[in-house]
Design a protein around this motif. Sequence first.
Motif, mmCIF file in Angstrom:
data_model
loop_
_atom_site.group_PDB
_atom_site.id
_atom_site.type_symbol
_atom_site.label_atom_id
_atom_site.label_comp_id
_atom_site.label_asym_id
_atom_site.label_seq_id
_atom_site.Cartn_x
_atom_site.Cartn_y
_atom_site.Cartn_z
ATOM 1 N N VAL A 166 0.826 -1.207 0.000
ATOM 2 C CA VAL A 166 0.000 0.000 0.000
ATOM 3 C C VAL A 166 0.862 1.260 0.000
ATOM 4 C CG1 VAL A 166 -1.663 1.326 1.343
ATOM 5 C CG2 VAL A 166 -1.973 -1.130 1.076
ATOM 6 N N LEU A 167 1.862 1.314 0.879
ATOM 7 C CA LEU A 167 2.694 2.513 0.945
ATOM 8 C C LEU A 167 3.484 2.706 -0.348
ATOM 9 C CD1 LEU A 167 4.058 2.385 4.619
ATOM 10 C CD2 LEU A 167 2.168 3.741 3.695
ATOM 11 N N ALA A 168 3.985 1.614 -0.919
ATOM 12 C CA ALA A 168 4.719 1.736 -2.184
ATOM 13 C C ALA A 168 3.803 2.211 -3.301
ATOM 14 C CB ALA A 168 5.354 0.393 -2.549
ATOM 15 N N GLN A 255 -1.135 9.576 5.938
ATOM 16 C CA GLN A 255 -1.399 9.860 7.346
ATOM 17 C C GLN A 255 -2.307 8.812 7.978
ATOM 18 O OE1 GLN A 255 -2.955 13.858 7.183
ATOM 19 N NE2 GLN A 255 -0.923 14.800 7.293
ATOM 20 N N HIS A 256 -3.147 8.192 7.175
ATOM 21 C CA HIS A 256 -4.029 7.150 7.692
ATOM 22 C C HIS A 256 -3.288 5.824 7.872
ATOM 23 C CE1 HIS A 256 -7.381 4.362 8.098
ATOM 24 N NE2 HIS A 256 -6.901 3.696 7.053
ATOM 25 N N HIS A 257 -2.503 5.420 6.862
ATOM 26 C CA HIS A 257 -1.908 4.092 6.874
ATOM 27 C C HIS A 257 -0.652 4.001 7.729
ATOM 28 C CE1 HIS A 257 -4.329 3.402 3.105
ATOM 29 N NE2 HIS A 257 -4.553 2.297 3.772
ATOM 30 N N MET A 258 0.147 5.030 7.778
ATOM 31 C CA MET A 258 1.437 4.913 8.454
ATOM 32 C C MET A 258 1.320 4.629 9.950
ATOM 33 S SD MET A 258 3.772 7.678 6.364
ATOM 34 C CE MET A 258 5.108 7.547 7.525
ATOM 35 N N PRO A 259 0.411 5.256 10.704
ATOM 36 C CA PRO A 259 0.271 4.859 12.114
ATOM 37 C C PRO A 259 -0.159 3.403 12.280
ATOM 38 C CG PRO A 259 -0.786 6.981 11.720
ATOM 39 C CD PRO A 259 -0.441 6.418 10.383
ATOM 40 N N LEU A 260 -1.016 2.912 11.379
ATOM 41 C CA LEU A 260 -1.438 1.516 11.449
ATOM 42 C C LEU A 260 -0.269 0.587 11.146
ATOM 43 C CD1 LEU A 260 -4.896 1.737 9.635
ATOM 44 C CD2 LEU A 260 -4.443 1.726 12.081
ATOM 45 N N SER A 286 -6.395 -5.436 10.158
ATOM 46 C CA SER A 286 -6.425 -4.973 8.777
ATOM 47 C C SER A 286 -6.047 -3.504 8.737
ATOM 48 C CB SER A 286 -7.817 -5.170 8.167
ATOM 49 O OG SER A 286 -7.869 -4.607 6.872
ATOM 50 N N ILE A 287 -5.279 -3.128 7.724
ATOM 51 C CA ILE A 287 -4.909 -1.714 7.560
ATOM 52 C C ILE A 287 -5.834 -1.025 6.569
ATOM 53 C CG2 ILE A 287 -2.495 -2.203 8.094
ATOM 54 C CD1 ILE A 287 -1.891 -1.895 5.103
ATOM 55 N N PHE A 288 -6.866 -1.725 6.110
ATOM 56 C CA PHE A 288 -7.722 -1.181 5.056
ATOM 57 C C PHE A 288 -9.068 -0.671 5.554
ATOM 58 C CE2 PHE A 288 -5.138 -4.485 2.965
ATOM 59 C CZ PHE A 288 -4.439 -3.672 2.104
ATOM 60 N N LEU A 289 -9.547 -1.130 6.710
ATOM 61 C CA LEU A 289 -10.914 -0.849 7.116
ATOM 62 C C LEU A 289 -11.064 0.411 7.945
ATOM 63 C CD1 LEU A 289 -12.136 -4.443 7.946
ATOM 64 C CD2 LEU A 289 -12.414 -3.144 5.849
ATOM 65 N N GLY A 290 -9.974 1.083 8.223
ATOM 66 C CA GLY A 290 -10.085 2.371 8.895
ATOM 67 C C GLY A 290 -10.330 2.281 10.382
ATOM 68 N N PHE A 291 -10.025 1.146 11.022
ATOM 69 C CA PHE A 291 -10.221 1.021 12.449
ATOM 70 C C PHE A 291 -9.001 1.560 13.175
ATOM 71 C CE2 PHE A 291 -12.805 -2.728 11.017
ATOM 72 C CZ PHE A 291 -14.014 -2.101 11.238
#
Length: 326
Positions: A166-168, A255-260, A286-291
């Motif tokens: 995802v990050l790449a 900003q959403h994915h990196m903390p997860l 999961s890093i996709f569902l926004g939890f």
Amino acid sequence: MRKTRNQQIPLAEVTTDHPKAKEFAQIGTILDSNDSIYSLARQDLGVSDNNVGANGMTAEQVIRAAIIKQIGGYTYRELAFHLSDSRVYSHFCKIGIGRAFKKSALQKGIKALSEETWEQINKTVVDYADNQDIEKGRKIRVDCTVVESNIHDPYDSELLVDANRVLARVLATAKAELPGIVFSFTDHLRRAKHRNLEIMNAKKAEDREKPYKDLIEVTEKTIGYGEKGLRALNCYVAASLKEQALISDITQQLQHHMPLVRQVVCQTRRRVLAGESVPAQEKIVSIFLGFAPGKLTHLLKPRRGGAFGGTCKFGVCLQDQAVSVS
């Protein structure tokens, strides 16, 4: 010609004295006491002036079949089988001996009922319960259940691979769509996949430690690339509104994915390298569902012998609200 309901019950076998049969008989009594339910369904099903051809399912049969489908959690194929196989179900739907409905007919009828119709039916049933002093509706019971979602088994190695992918992908989009942006990064996805494959094929826990260390190292490098990308995005001057919108979107994703991703790295270090037992409340599945981390809204682990037989379920957690007996 479609009818609202059959005035004369077709020839049918007598139902058994099973508790389930009594339950459906009581449901049928409630439905028959509220004829407006069938009228609401017939409005969605449509009215034909043609007096020739097969009669098809009545509005009453559609409602009753939909109730069975919902209670049993059946597919339309399974529903068609149970209606033809079960005396209780066929008697409840007033089908009669030797008759059956195909799954296509069931699907067409039930799908025709709109959300507004179901809302009106629910209101009718609630008003009936209130008028009959069955239920006042003053209390609400809330329960939770997990439903299947588009996430795979939440192994730490799989989550780390997802993080690198995802990050790449986000950083590659920034480099391709913003030609003037300056930062460097390397896509380590292939390396991450190879380490994950070694982990999955390892026979012993100690054999997994080395590929896990390399996978964590790769992921931390990717996190560093993401931090560089954020700094470059903050300094980038957009040449158009399109670029400005793209910068905003990419920044929000990072900003959403990196903390997860950092949380996944942390839990992997604790669980695999340090040998700790990470509490469920601190896990990411999961890093996709926004939890957000720390919120147990996506993982249920009931007690032994509980609702799921003591097994751990993951997915999207839904709250089911129902009126309890007051």
